[in-house]
Design a protein around this motif. Structure first.
Motif, PDB file in Angstrom:
ATOM      1  N   LYS A  98       0.842  -1.189   0.000  1.00  0.00           N
ATOM      2  CA  LYS A  98       0.000   0.000   0.000  1.00  0.00           C
ATOM      3  C   LYS A  98       0.883   1.247   0.000  1.00  0.00           C
ATOM      4  O   LYS A  98       1.875   1.317   0.717  1.00  0.00           O
ATOM      5  CB  LYS A  98      -0.917   0.005   1.226  1.00  0.00           C
ATOM      6  CG  LYS A  98      -1.925  -1.137   1.247  1.00  0.00           C
ATOM      7  CD  LYS A  98      -2.774  -1.092   2.509  1.00  0.00           C
ATOM      8  CE  LYS A  98      -3.761  -2.245   2.546  1.00  0.00           C
ATOM      9  NZ  LYS A  98      -4.560  -2.229   3.800  1.00  0.00           N
ATOM     10  N   LEU A  99       0.503   2.205  -0.813  1.00  0.00           N
ATOM     11  CA  LEU A  99       1.245   3.460  -0.931  1.00  0.00           C
ATOM     12  C   LEU A  99       0.348   4.600  -0.469  1.00  0.00           C
ATOM     13  O   LEU A  99      -0.760   4.768  -0.978  1.00  0.00           O
ATOM     14  CB  LEU A  99       1.697   3.667  -2.376  1.00  0.00           C
ATOM     15  CG  LEU A  99       2.348   5.012  -2.735  1.00  0.00           C
ATOM     16  CD1 LEU A  99       3.597   5.247  -1.907  1.00  0.00           C
ATOM     17  CD2 LEU A  99       2.676   5.053  -4.226  1.00  0.00           C
ATOM     18  N   GLU A 100       0.820   5.377   0.498  1.00  0.00           N
ATOM     19  CA  GLU A 100       0.042   6.495   1.035  1.00  0.00           C
ATOM     20  C   GLU A 100       0.754   7.808   0.747  1.00  0.00           C
ATOM     21  O   GLU A 100       1.978   7.900   0.843  1.00  0.00           O
ATOM     22  CB  GLU A 100      -0.150   6.360   2.548  1.00  0.00           C
ATOM     23  CG  GLU A 100      -0.996   5.178   2.976  1.00  0.00           C
ATOM     24  CD  GLU A 100      -1.140   5.106   4.483  1.00  0.00           C
ATOM     25  OE1 GLU A 100      -0.516   5.952   5.181  1.00  0.00           O
ATOM     26  OE2 GLU A 100      -1.868   4.230   4.975  1.00  0.00           O
ATOM     27  N   GLN A 101      -0.026   8.836   0.411  1.00  0.00           N
ATOM     28  CA  GLN A 101       0.468  10.201   0.298  1.00  0.00           C
ATOM     29  C   GLN A 101      -0.248  11.046   1.344  1.00  0.00           C
ATOM     30  O   GLN A 101      -1.474  11.082   1.382  1.00  0.00           O
ATOM     31  CB  GLN A 101       0.210  10.770  -1.102  1.00  0.00           C
ATOM     32  CG  GLN A 101       1.025  10.118  -2.214  1.00  0.00           C
ATOM     33  CD  GLN A 101       0.599  10.628  -3.581  1.00  0.00           C
ATOM     34  OE1 GLN A 101      -0.582  10.557  -3.932  1.00  0.00           O
ATOM     35  NE2 GLN A 101       1.546  11.134  -4.353  1.00  0.00           N
ATOM     36  N   HIS A 102       0.519  11.724   2.179  1.00  0.00           N
ATOM     37  CA  HIS A 102      -0.026  12.578   3.219  1.00  0.00           C
ATOM     38  C   HIS A 102       0.228  14.038   2.827  1.00  0.00           C
ATOM     39  O   HIS A 102       1.371  14.418   2.547  1.00  0.00           O
ATOM     40  CB  HIS A 102       0.644  12.294   4.564  1.00  0.00           C
ATOM     41  CG  HIS A 102       0.433  10.896   5.059  1.00  0.00           C
ATOM     42  ND1 HIS A 102      -0.190  10.617   6.262  1.00  0.00           N
ATOM     43  CD2 HIS A 102       0.750   9.687   4.511  1.00  0.00           C
ATOM     44  CE1 HIS A 102      -0.242   9.301   6.438  1.00  0.00           C
ATOM     45  NE2 HIS A 102       0.332   8.720   5.379  1.00  0.00           N
ATOM     46  N   VAL A 114       4.365  17.431   2.365  1.00  0.00           N
ATOM     47  CA  VAL A 114       4.026  16.169   1.731  1.00  0.00           C
ATOM     48  C   VAL A 114       4.864  15.057   2.349  1.00  0.00           C
ATOM     49  O   VAL A 114       6.058  15.240   2.604  1.00  0.00           O
ATOM     50  CB  VAL A 114       4.288  16.206   0.206  1.00  0.00           C
ATOM     51  CG1 VAL A 114       3.752  14.945  -0.453  1.00  0.00           C
ATOM     52  CG2 VAL A 114       3.666  17.442  -0.408  1.00  0.00           C
ATOM     53  N   GLN A 115       4.235  13.911   2.578  1.00  0.00           N
ATOM     54  CA  GLN A 115       4.934  12.751   3.118  1.00  0.00           C
ATOM     55  C   GLN A 115       4.410  11.499   2.430  1.00  0.00           C
ATOM     56  O   GLN A 115       3.206  11.381   2.159  1.00  0.00           O
ATOM     57  CB  GLN A 115       4.724  12.650   4.633  1.00  0.00           C
ATOM     58  CG  GLN A 115       5.554  11.583   5.319  1.00  0.00           C
ATOM     59  CD  GLN A 115       5.316  11.574   6.821  1.00  0.00           C
ATOM     60  OE1 GLN A 115       4.201  11.768   7.277  1.00  0.00           O
ATOM     61  NE2 GLN A 115       6.356  11.348   7.587  1.00  0.00           N
ATOM     62  N   THR A 116       5.317  10.572   2.109  1.00  0.00           N
ATOM     63  CA  THR A 116       4.940   9.325   1.459  1.00  0.00           C
ATOM     64  C   THR A 116       5.228   8.158   2.398  1.00  0.00           C
ATOM     65  O   THR A 116       6.267   8.144   3.064  1.00  0.00           O
ATOM     66  CB  THR A 116       5.720   9.129   0.148  1.00  0.00           C
ATOM     67  OG1 THR A 116       5.418  10.210  -0.731  1.00  0.00           O
ATOM     68  CG2 THR A 116       5.333   7.828  -0.538  1.00  0.00           C
ATOM     69  N   ALA A 117       4.322   7.176   2.447  1.00  0.00           N
ATOM     70  CA  ALA A 117       4.479   6.024   3.327  1.00  0.00           C
ATOM     71  C   ALA A 117       4.136   4.742   2.585  1.00  0.00           C
ATOM     72  O   ALA A 117       3.273   4.726   1.709  1.00  0.00           O
ATOM     73  CB  ALA A 117       3.590   6.168   4.558  1.00  0.00           C
ATOM     74  N   ILE A 118       4.833   3.655   2.952  1.00  0.00           N
ATOM     75  CA  ILE A 118       4.600   2.332   2.374  1.00  0.00           C
ATOM     76  C   ILE A 118       4.255   1.373   3.500  1.00  0.00           C
ATOM     77  O   ILE A 118       4.910   1.375   4.544  1.00  0.00           O
ATOM     78  CB  ILE A 118       5.853   1.814   1.648  1.00  0.00           C
ATOM     79  CG1 ILE A 118       6.268   2.768   0.544  1.00  0.00           C
ATOM     80  CG2 ILE A 118       5.610   0.416   1.059  1.00  0.00           C
ATOM     81  CD1 ILE A 118       5.281   2.889  -0.579  1.00  0.00           C
ATOM     82  N   THR A 119       3.222   0.550   3.323  1.00  0.00           N
ATOM     83  CA  THR A 119       2.845  -0.441   4.325  1.00  0.00           C
ATOM     84  C   THR A 119       2.606  -1.786   3.652  1.00  0.00           C
ATOM     85  O   THR A 119       2.184  -1.861   2.498  1.00  0.00           O
ATOM     86  CB  THR A 119       1.569  -0.018   5.084  1.00  0.00           C
ATOM     87  OG1 THR A 119       0.486   0.088   4.162  1.00  0.00           O
ATOM     88  CG2 THR A 119       1.766   1.317   5.787  1.00  0.00           C
ATOM     89  N   GLY A 120       2.877  -2.854   4.392  1.00  0.00           N
ATOM     90  CA  GLY A 120       2.657  -4.200   3.882  1.00  0.00           C
ATOM     91  C   GLY A 120       2.466  -5.184   5.019  1.00  0.00           C
ATOM     92  O   GLY A 120       2.813  -4.907   6.169  1.00  0.00           O
ATOM     93  N   ASP A 121       1.912  -6.364   4.712  1.00  0.00           N
ATOM     94  CA  ASP A 121       1.702  -7.387   5.736  1.00  0.00           C
ATOM     95  C   ASP A 121       3.014  -8.036   6.150  1.00  0.00           C
ATOM     96  O   ASP A 121       3.144  -8.524   7.275  1.00  0.00           O
ATOM     97  CB  ASP A 121       0.731  -8.458   5.214  1.00  0.00           C
ATOM     98  CG  ASP A 121      -0.654  -7.898   4.940  1.00  0.00           C
ATOM     99  OD1 ASP A 121      -1.028  -6.919   5.622  1.00  0.00           O
ATOM    100  OD2 ASP A 121      -1.343  -8.417   4.044  1.00  0.00           O
ATOM    101  N   GLU A 122       3.982  -8.080   5.266  1.00  0.00           N
ATOM    102  CA  GLU A 122       5.285  -8.653   5.560  1.00  0.00           C
ATOM    103  C   GLU A 122       6.341  -7.555   5.543  1.00  0.00           C
ATOM    104  O   GLU A 122       6.095  -6.438   5.087  1.00  0.00           O
ATOM    105  CB  GLU A 122       5.636  -9.747   4.533  1.00  0.00           C
ATOM    106  CG  GLU A 122       4.635 -10.897   4.508  1.00  0.00           C
ATOM    107  CD  GLU A 122       5.004 -11.943   3.469  1.00  0.00           C
ATOM    108  OE1 GLU A 122       5.980 -11.702   2.720  1.00  0.00           O
ATOM    109  OE2 GLU A 122       4.321 -12.972   3.399  1.00  0.00           O
ATOM    110  N   MET A 129      12.928   6.196  -2.256  1.00  0.00           N
ATOM    111  CA  MET A 129      11.524   6.580  -2.307  1.00  0.00           C
ATOM    112  C   MET A 129      11.434   8.011  -2.804  1.00  0.00           C
ATOM    113  O   MET A 129      12.147   8.896  -2.314  1.00  0.00           O
ATOM    114  CB  MET A 129      10.863   6.477  -0.930  1.00  0.00           C
ATOM    115  CG  MET A 129      10.543   5.077  -0.466  1.00  0.00           C
ATOM    116  SD  MET A 129       9.645   5.100   1.113  1.00  0.00           S
ATOM    117  CE  MET A 129       8.101   5.877   0.624  1.00  0.00           C
ATOM    118  N   ALA A 130      10.592   8.237  -3.784  1.00  0.00           N
ATOM    119  CA  ALA A 130      10.390   9.579  -4.337  1.00  0.00           C
ATOM    120  C   ALA A 130       9.052  10.114  -3.852  1.00  0.00           C
ATOM    121  O   ALA A 130       8.013   9.496  -4.086  1.00  0.00           O
ATOM    122  CB  ALA A 130      10.428   9.556  -5.858  1.00  0.00           C
ATOM    123  N   VAL A 131       9.072  11.262  -3.195  1.00  0.00           N
ATOM    124  CA  VAL A 131       7.823  11.845  -2.718  1.00  0.00           C
ATOM    125  C   VAL A 131       7.187  12.722  -3.784  1.00  0.00           C
ATOM    126  O   VAL A 131       5.959  12.839  -3.854  1.00  0.00           O
ATOM    127  CB  VAL A 131       8.066  12.642  -1.415  1.00  0.00           C
ATOM    128  CG1 VAL A 131       8.935  13.848  -1.657  1.00  0.00           C
ATOM    129  CG2 VAL A 131       6.747  13.049  -0.774  1.00  0.00           C
TER     130      VAL A 131
END
Length: 288
Positions: A98-102, A114-122, A129-131
């Motif tokens: 999942k890719l999030e932009q804040h 601006v902030q970018t975040a990555i989430t995953g189950d593993e 990372m490019a914001v």
């Protein structure tokens, strides 16, 4: 119009276009293709903004995601920034993290955080990372007599590296911060990282044509001879990780602001050419 208890106005049209403004800067979020535009009130803009990350040997951006959704809108108060709002855009696709932009916008402030975040189950690992990535950058009102200029900030002061100003055509990289400005109209865009912990920030700008900017890549994971690295940026690992906050905003008096900033550094002085110099005994002052 979406509700907000601040002076920042948020509108959503046809479930696909979200517009946000505080009267000084505006955001346009396209939930159909996942692209974002940041527009200043002096016509300067960065459009078609994407976020991206390098994962398993390949770079993925918001272009690779099929679903784009505004998941969070909340009023916030932050010391030093005042009242504002926070928006979170979630990008999802099968087989990808999942890719999030804040996005943070505050009352009476001509910039967006601006902030970018990555989430995953593993556990995930990545070293780039490019914001903000964009191919459409304008200061507004460009002409042959007022071509855009780029301030290149060195990563450190080793090897007598200097601050430089260059004009397109170019392929350059600034570190931690930069300013894109038109000397005569004094219109400009300032960008940079607000926190400095894990990631080394690079801001790469490219153009093959005079008077135009055709490529912008503001990212964490910078590695080059100027960062004194001979190996790739180290991996960041975890089930969730994010980039520092980055500032992007428009300015009308970029050159003046930069000069005032230099003058306020203790021990530094400007000579008649506007350059900061030191005496050989280590004290600041003009060269004889």
């Amino acid at each position: 119009m979406l509700t907000s208890n601040t002076a920042v106005q948020v509108h959503q049209q046809d479930n696909n276009l979200v517009s946000v403004t505080n009267g000084h800067v505006s955001l346009e979020i396209n939930l159909e293709n996942g692209e974002v535009s940041c527009i200043g009130n002096h016509s300067s803009h960065v459009k078609g903004i994407r976020s991206a990350f390098r994962w398993q040997g390949r770079e993925y951006s918001t272009d690779h995601y099929q679903n784009h959704e505004l998941t969070t809108q909340e009023d916030i108060v932050r010391e030093g920034f005042g009242k504002g709002i926070r928006l979170v855009v979630l990008h999802t696709a099968s087989l990808l993290p999942k890719l999030e932009q804040h996005f943070y916008m505050y009352e009476s402030s001509p910039y967006v955080l601006v902030q970018t975040a990555i989430t995953g189950d593993e556990e995930l690992k990545a070293n780039r990372m490019a914001v903000i990535q964009s191919k459409t950058i304008s200061l507004g009102g460009e002409s042959g007599q007022d071509e855009p200029s780029i301030l290149c900030v060195p990563f450190d002061n080793d090897k007598w590296v200097r601050y430089t100003v260059v004009k397109p055509p170019l392929d350059v990289e600034s570190y931690e911060a930069t300013a894109l400005f038109a000397p005569q109209s004094r219109r400009g865009i300032v960008m940079g990282s607000l926190t400095h912990k894990v990631w080394k920030t690079g801001i790469r700008m490219q153009s093959e044509k005079s008077g135009q900017l055709e490529g912008l890549d503001l990212y964490g994971g910078a590695v080059s001879e100027l960062t004194r690295d001979s190996q790739p940026h180290g991996y960041v690992k975890g089930k969730e990780w994010n980039l520092p906050w980055y500032l992007s905003g428009s300015m009308k008096t970029t050159v003046k602001v930069l000069k005032l900033t230099v003058r306020r550094i203790p021990g530094l002085r400007l000579n008649c050419l506007g350059r900061a110099v030191f005496r050989s005994d280590g004290t600041a002052g003009l060269r004889p």
